[in-house]
Scaffold this active site. Structure first.
Site, PDB file in Angstrom:
ATOM      1  N   GLU A 174       6.243  -4.557   7.787  1.00  0.00           N
ATOM      2  CA  GLU A 174       5.365  -3.725   6.969  1.00  0.00           C
ATOM      3  C   GLU A 174       4.727  -2.642   7.848  1.00  0.00           C
ATOM      4  OE1 GLU A 174       1.500  -4.125   3.994  1.00  0.00           O
ATOM      5  OE2 GLU A 174       2.066  -5.802   5.275  1.00  0.00           O
ATOM      6  N   ALA A 185      -5.199  -1.811   6.452  1.00  0.00           N
ATOM      7  CA  ALA A 185      -5.642  -2.553   7.638  1.00  0.00           C
ATOM      8  C   ALA A 185      -4.718  -2.351   8.830  1.00  0.00           C
ATOM      9  CB  ALA A 185      -5.743  -4.034   7.299  1.00  0.00           C
ATOM     10  N   HIS A 241       2.262   1.792   1.456  1.00  0.00           N
ATOM     11  CA  HIS A 241       1.349   2.428   2.410  1.00  0.00           C
ATOM     12  C   HIS A 241       1.679   3.915   2.464  1.00  0.00           C
ATOM     13  CE1 HIS A 241      -0.950  -0.933   4.047  1.00  0.00           C
ATOM     14  NE2 HIS A 241       0.130  -1.661   3.848  1.00  0.00           N
ATOM     15  N   HIS A 262       2.799  -4.145  -2.535  1.00  0.00           N
ATOM     16  CA  HIS A 262       1.511  -4.369  -3.217  1.00  0.00           C
ATOM     17  C   HIS A 262       1.065  -3.164  -4.065  1.00  0.00           C
ATOM     18  CE1 HIS A 262       0.108  -2.498   0.501  1.00  0.00           C
ATOM     19  NE2 HIS A 262       0.086  -3.639   1.173  1.00  0.00           N
ATOM     20  N   ARG A 273      -0.895  13.600 -14.333  1.00  0.00           N
ATOM     21  CA  ARG A 273       0.079  14.665 -14.053  1.00  0.00           C
ATOM     22  C   ARG A 273       1.048  14.291 -12.930  1.00  0.00           C
ATOM     23  NH1 ARG A 273      -4.296  17.936 -15.653  1.00  0.00           N
ATOM     24  NH2 ARG A 273      -5.133  18.099 -13.531  1.00  0.00           N
ATOM     25  N   GLY A 298      -7.523 -11.913  -7.520  1.00  0.00           N
ATOM     26  CA  GLY A 298      -8.835 -11.681  -8.104  1.00  0.00           C
ATOM     27  C   GLY A 298      -9.661 -10.666  -7.332  1.00  0.00           C
ATOM     28  N   ASP A 322       0.205 -11.939   0.311  1.00  0.00           N
ATOM     29  CA  ASP A 322      -0.319 -11.068   1.366  1.00  0.00           C
ATOM     30  C   ASP A 322      -1.252 -11.876   2.255  1.00  0.00           C
ATOM     31  OD1 ASP A 322      -0.404  -8.621   2.712  1.00  0.00           O
ATOM     32  OD2 ASP A 322      -2.216  -7.962   1.677  1.00  0.00           O
ATOM     33  N   LEU A 356     -10.048  -3.573   2.447  1.00  0.00           N
ATOM     34  CA  LEU A 356      -9.407  -4.878   2.290  1.00  0.00           C
ATOM     35  C   LEU A 356      -8.331  -5.065   3.343  1.00  0.00           C
ATOM     36  CD1 LEU A 356      -9.069  -5.083  -1.605  1.00  0.00           C
ATOM     37  CD2 LEU A 356     -10.674  -6.335  -0.152  1.00  0.00           C
TER      38      LEU A 356
END
Length: 451
Positions: A174, A185, A241, A262, A273, A298, A322, A356
């Protein structure tokens, strides 16, 4: 014996190996001269159970032999065999094992920063996720220095799961070929471009033979050519990303990308647009439908966003945990790659920020949240963690369903209230039993023999 059934009752954990106690040793229903002399060659018939099969819950028996899901009809009518062992499931729901294609770490380990104890990290996470219903996963590396990739990549092999832990489908890389503006992160100083094309990617990672997924920002110069080469090598390419627009995403998919990392997180927000990468869910300019990851913890994705994604493109939704080092642990400070993370409650952020940084949710958490927040059925929730990721990875002929001849990676779950994993099986063997699992009974019958 006079032909009447001789039965013995024990816990199901005595029938299968692992930390589920001893391995059953019974003669199989074939002759002693047969090569089928181990318990793996026994025919197991699970009775009083419900199955997720063909997109619905059905009432039927479930048969396993040699680590594969068995079609009982040819066994009975052609091989003239019956079951060696019957297991009473007490109306448990049987579903495929969960497949998680994005796991950064867990239980105190981080794959990207624990290179010196990588084997320990991988094996610990592989064991730990069994309790969450995961039978296969992709260890995921976030953006790191080249030296980290060169140290780690030769040491993560594809493996079949078993009593020692969930199977490894290959590494998910990733980064580092992502957008600095949407780094999340990921450490900014290690993000790279693709100005030298595929040779840059090879130099960065060192080797790709055990790579399953690569996340790339599709707007990078040279991305289309790199995506095409990765796809030709059988590696799943994911866009994510990214600061790219819908056209960038469409070009990537038409070059071979098949996944979105994600959805909604670390990408341009939806705009009427230019819907950005989110627009790939309904694009008419791509050569094939895409799959997309969703973190249903959540925290990362609002319930309304879950519902929008599911109702827009239900068959492409892939639940991912994740998971990071804090998964399975409590609050405190942890690492993800080179970055420090602070966990409070169920929320993990980069220390000193509100950004996050991965999730502390387990896959069974994600399934429960998805079912509840998106208002989907148990079958839809489970298929997002089983069938869909298997289809994404090109292994749906082996995993992700209870189809005949598939790998016998499956779960006993309770669906009376919030979904709970009771037992986890890999290749037909019990590898985890919850303390809440009922006493499942097997019966070994002397009449189970060749007709």
């Amino acid at each position: 014996m006079d032909g009447r059934a001789a039965t013995t009752q024990v816990r199901v954990t005595d029938v299968f190996s692992v930390g589920c106690s001893r391995k059953l040793s019974v003669m199989p229903s074939v002759s002693s001269s047969s090569a089928a002399s181990s318990s793996r060659n026994l025919i197991y018939q699970f009775i009083n159970c419900r199955l997720i099969r063909g997109g619905r819950i059905i009432k039927d028996d479930f048969w396993v032999r040699n680590g594969k899901i068995l079609n009982p009809e040819p066994v009975f009518y052609e091989e003239k065999l019956q079951a060696d062992v019957r297991v009473d499931c007490h109306d448990a729901l049987i579903c495929p094992g969960f497949i998680d294609v994005q796991v950064n770490g867990g239980f105190g380990y981080d794959f990207s920063s624990d290179a010196d104890r990588l084997e320990e990290a991988v094996s610990s996470v592989a064991r730990g996720v069994l309790a969450t219903g995961v039978t296969s996963f992709c260890p995921t590396l976030v953006t790191s220095p080249d030296s980290v990739y060169h140290k780690i990549m030769p040491r993560v092999d594809r493996t079949e799961g078993g009593k020692d832990g969930a199977g490894i489908l290959g590494v998910h890389l990733e980064g580092p070929f992502i957008s600095p503006e949407k780094k999340g992160a990921h450490p900014l100083n290690y993000i790279q471009n693709l100005d030298q094309g595929f040779s840059k990617l090879e130099a960065t990672y060192g080797r790709l033979d055990n790579t399953a997924v690569v996340t790339i920002a599709p707007e990078l110069a040279g991305a289309k050519e790199v995506i095409a080469e990765l796809s030709n090598r059988g590696i799943v390419v994911s866009v994510g990303h990214s600061n790219g627009n819908l056209e960038d995403g469409e070009a990537a998919v038409n070059s071979g990308a098949s996944f979105i990392t994600h959805l909604f997180n670390a990408m341009l927000p939806f705009h009427h647009r230019d819907p950005g990468l989110v627009g790939l869910l309904t694009s008419r300019k791509i050569s094939r439908p895409v799959f997309y990851g969703i973190i249903a913890d959540g925290i990362h994705t609002h319930p309304a966003a879950l519902r929008i994604a599911h109702r827009t493109h239900a068959k492409g939704l892939v639940l991912v945990s994740d998971g990071m080092a804090a998964m399975g642990l409590g609050e405190g400070e942890h690492h993800i790659g080179q970055m420090m993370v602070k966990v409070q409650g169920r929320r993990a952020v980069l220390a000193g920020t509100d950004t996050l940084a991965g999730s502390v949710a387990t896959m069974d958490d994600c399934v429960r949240v998805f079912i509840s927040d998106a208002g989907v059925s148990v079958v839809e929730g489970i298929e997002a963690a089983t069938l869909h990721p298997a289809q994404l990875m090109g292994i749906a002929h082996q995993k992700g369903s209870l189809d005949y001849d598939s790998d016998a990676d499956f779960l006993f779950v309770s669906d009376k209230g919030p979904l709970k994993v009771l037992n986890t099986f890999i290749a037909g063997e019990c590898v985890y039993s919850s303390p809440e699992a009922p006493q499942l009974i097997y019966k070994e019958s002397s009449t189970c023999k060749k007709q």
